[in-house]
Structure formats: C-alpha cells, structure tokens
Scaffold this active site. Structure first.
Site, PDB file in Angstrom:
ATOM      1  N   GLU A 149      -0.794 -10.752   3.172  1.00 57.10           N
ATOM      2  CA  GLU A 149      -0.527  -9.942   4.366  1.00 57.10           C
ATOM      3  C   GLU A 149      -0.851 -10.744   5.625  1.00 57.10           C
ATOM      4  O   GLU A 149      -0.109 -10.713   6.612  1.00 57.10           O
ATOM      5  CB  GLU A 149      -1.379  -8.668   4.336  1.00 57.10           C
ATOM      6  N   LYS A 203      -8.044  -4.625   6.556  1.00 59.04           N
ATOM      7  CA  LYS A 203      -6.987  -4.498   5.570  1.00 59.04           C
ATOM      8  C   LYS A 203      -7.457  -5.092   4.252  1.00 59.04           C
ATOM      9  O   LYS A 203      -8.428  -5.825   4.211  1.00 59.04           O
ATOM     10  CB  LYS A 203      -5.721  -5.225   6.043  1.00 59.04           C
ATOM     11  N   GLY A 204      -6.731  -4.776   3.193  1.00 59.79           N
ATOM     12  CA  GLY A 204      -7.071  -5.360   1.906  1.00 59.79           C
ATOM     13  C   GLY A 204      -7.582  -4.368   0.894  1.00 59.79           C
ATOM     14  O   GLY A 204      -7.985  -4.752  -0.200  1.00 59.79           O
ATOM     15  N   GLY A 205      -7.534  -3.073   1.259  1.00 67.72           N
ATOM     16  CA  GLY A 205      -7.925  -2.048   0.285  1.00 67.72           C
ATOM     17  C   GLY A 205      -7.093  -2.175  -0.989  1.00 67.72           C
ATOM     18  O   GLY A 205      -7.572  -1.912  -2.094  1.00 67.72           O
ATOM     19  N   GLY A 252       0.480  -1.222   6.580  1.00 72.99           N
ATOM     20  CA  GLY A 252      -0.561  -0.222   6.785  1.00 72.99           C
ATOM     21  C   GLY A 252      -1.895  -0.869   7.132  1.00 72.99           C
ATOM     22  O   GLY A 252      -1.982  -2.081   7.364  1.00 72.99           O
ATOM     23  N   GLY A 272       0.830  -1.214   0.000  1.00 72.11           N
ATOM     24  CA  GLY A 272       0.000   0.000   0.000  1.00 72.11           C
ATOM     25  C   GLY A 272       0.853   1.248   0.000  1.00 72.11           C
ATOM     26  O   GLY A 272       2.097   1.177   0.017  1.00 72.11           O
ATOM     27  N   SER A 273       0.187   2.399   0.005  1.00 72.01           N
ATOM     28  CA  SER A 273       0.933   3.656  -0.115  1.00 72.01           C
ATOM     29  C   SER A 273       1.782   3.933   1.124  1.00 72.01           C
ATOM     30  O   SER A 273       2.910   4.438   1.011  1.00 72.01           O
ATOM     31  CB  SER A 273      -0.036   4.812  -0.377  1.00 72.01           C
ATOM     32  N   THR A 274       1.283   3.593   2.314  1.00 69.44           N
ATOM     33  CA  THR A 274       2.068   3.833   3.534  1.00 69.44           C
ATOM     34  C   THR A 274       3.254   2.871   3.577  1.00 69.44           C
ATOM     35  O   THR A 274       4.375   3.269   3.927  1.00 69.44           O
ATOM     36  CB  THR A 274       1.180   3.667   4.791  1.00 69.44           C
TER      37      THR A 274
HETATM   38  C1  5RP Z   1      -3.334  -3.573   1.162  1.00 66.96           C
HETATM   39  C2  5RP Z   1      -3.587  -3.111   2.549  1.00 66.96           C
HETATM   40  C3  5RP Z   1      -3.067  -1.786   2.940  1.00 66.96           C
HETATM   41  O1  5RP Z   1      -2.287  -1.918   4.072  1.00 66.96           O
HETATM   42  C4  5RP Z   1      -4.197  -0.867   3.222  1.00 66.96           C
HETATM   43  O2  5RP Z   1      -5.055  -0.857   2.097  1.00 66.96           O
HETATM   44  C5  5RP Z   1      -3.722   0.549   3.523  1.00 66.96           C
HETATM   45  O3  5RP Z   1      -3.194   1.115   2.359  1.00 66.96           O
HETATM   46  P1  5RP Z   1      -2.681   2.613   2.329  1.00 66.96           P
HETATM   47  O4  5RP Z   1      -1.429   2.646   3.149  1.00 66.96           O
HETATM   48  O5  5RP Z   1      -2.426   2.863   0.860  1.00 66.96           O
HETATM   49  O6  5RP Z   1      -3.757   3.493   2.872  1.00 66.96           O
HETATM   50  O7  5RP Z   1      -4.185  -3.777   3.347  1.00 66.96           O
HETATM   51  O8  5RP Z   1      -3.962  -4.790   0.903  1.00 66.96           O
END
Ligand code: 5RP
Length: 235
Positions: free
Chosen positions: A103, A94-96, A82, A29-31
């Site tokens: 994960e 999680k999973g966005g 993240g 993810g971005s973080t």
């Molecule tokens: C990816 C995830 C990410 O940790 C979650 O979606 C957060 O992402 P971001 O740091 O871009 O907000 O679970 O499957």
C-alpha cells in the site's frame, strides 16, 4: 447508516476521483472491496488497476478488471484505499489487513491518495488502533525490543504472513503526537520493512461515511507537511 452502508457510500463517492483512460491504484480491506465492486460497474472507464495486495488483485480480476504490475506503470494519477485511523491532516494508520508495504509503495507512486472510510476511523490523535509494523522474520525479537524502547507494546500477529513473506508486529500503547518523527524513527530500525504510519505520504482527500452521508475533507498539502496530528507545528 450502518458501517457497511457507510463504506459503500464512500466507495461510490470515490468513483468521482477516477481519471478516465488511466491506470488506477486500488487498496486493500473491506472498504476497498466495496470500492472494487463499484469500480466494476464502470471498468471500461480505466485502462486497469494496480493492486496493493494479492487479495485485491484477485478480486479485481474476478470482476474482469485488468491488473497491471506497478513496474509497468509510470503514471498513477489516483490511489483509492481505506485506513484504520485517519486525522483531518491526512495522516493514517494502515495495515490492519497486513498489506501496508505494498500500500505504501503504490501510494508513493500515486499523485493523489483518496482515503475512504466510515466516520469511526477519524481521530484527533493516532494510536488507539495498534500500529502495524512489517518485519523481516529473523529481526522480529530485536525490532520488538526497540519498539518497547519507544514506549510501545508490540504483539506478534501469530499465524499471519504478508504477501512479501514477512511478519507483522501490532504495537499498542502509542499516542502518536508527531507522526512524521515516529514514522522515520520506526522505519530506521534494522529489520523493519515498513511501518503502517502514513504521515509523509498521507491522504490528499478523505471521504468519510457518516449518518448524514459522505463528508469530504481536502487536505492542505502545506498543512500536512508542517503540522503534527495534535495541531502543533513541526520542524
Ligand atoms: C489493509 C489496510 C486497510 O486499508 C485498513 O486495514 C482498513 O481496512 P477496512 O476498510 O477493512 O476497515 O490498511 O492493510
């Protein structure tokens, strides 16, 4: 601080939890990407990384960080990742980004889960963010009907295939007051690979980036086992 600055600040803070001369689990993810970029500056400290997605593996390799398969790593002291939502008890959605299954596997192996997020991700009750569920493609409609029976509104993430070749249903309309119970219930539906509810293996440390800097929440493991995210004790 803007969200990206908050993410970079927690990414830097997470370096404190990296254990020298060991393998490190790295999320998606971005973080997590900010974390990878910070990790690259101190990459000589670690043996290398175990990635929770193909995208993360590629970014790590682009920085010259050794990526090892999880099957070849028996000890993983720390996993940094993240979250889409996190409670003060360490339960997460999680999973966005669609990487929830890998994960969850890497998190299961790790001894410590360090969750990095901007402060907007902290909630009292999980469920405003649609809950991702990874599903075997042939089971999609059946699992969707079962999720409706649980009170949710599943939506097929069209055009998206996970690194494992599966589909995702994003379930809205759930107010998750008993995350352990719902995690087990959804994982028990035939055809479900993983639900993006991380309650049984939640975060041990939460680093939240806010206007005033980084807040550190250390989750009491006893509390995580016994308390729902509404604060009520569970059997
Ligand atoms: C990816 C995830 C990410 O940790 C979650 O979606 C957060 O992402 P971001 O740091 O871009 O907000 O679970 O499957």
């Amino acid at each position: 601080m803007k969200h990206d600055e908050q993410k970079r600040a927690v990414a830097r803070e997470a370096l404190r939890y990296v254990v020298d001369d060991t393998w490190l689990g790295v999320g998606t993810g971005s973080t997590a990407n900010f974390f990878i970029d910070e990790l690259a500056k101190v990459k000589q400290r670690i043996k290398g990384a175990v990635a929770s997605s193909v995208a993360t593996a590629e970014r790590l390799k682009a920085h010259g960080i050794v990526v090892e398969e999880l099957n070849n790593v028996s000890d993983l002291p720390v996993y940094v990742d993240g979250a889409d939502e996190v409670t003060s008890h360490g339960a997460m959605i999680k999973g966005g980004g669609g990487a929830l299954t890998r994960e969850k596997i890497v998190a299961a192996v790790a001894r410590k889960f360090v969750c990095i997020a901007d402060a907007s991700k902290k909630v009292d009750v999980l469920g405003k963010f649609p809950l991702p569920v990874e599903v075997i493609p042939m089971a999609r409609s059946y699992v969707a009907r079962e999720l409706v029976r649980l009170g949710g509104f599943p939506a097929w993430r069209m055009g998206f295939t996970t690194d494992n070749g599966n589909v995702i249903l994003d379930v809205s309309g759930l107010s998750i007051v008993a995350p352990f119970v719902l995690e087990d219930r959804i994982n028990g539906i035939a055809g479900v690979v993983t639900v993006g509810l991380f309650a049984r293996r939640g975060a041990d440390v939460i680093l939240l980036g806010g206007e005033a800097g980084v807040e550190t929440i250390r989750v009491d493991p006893g509390g995580r086992r016994q308390v729902g995210n509404d604060g009520r004790h569970r059997a």
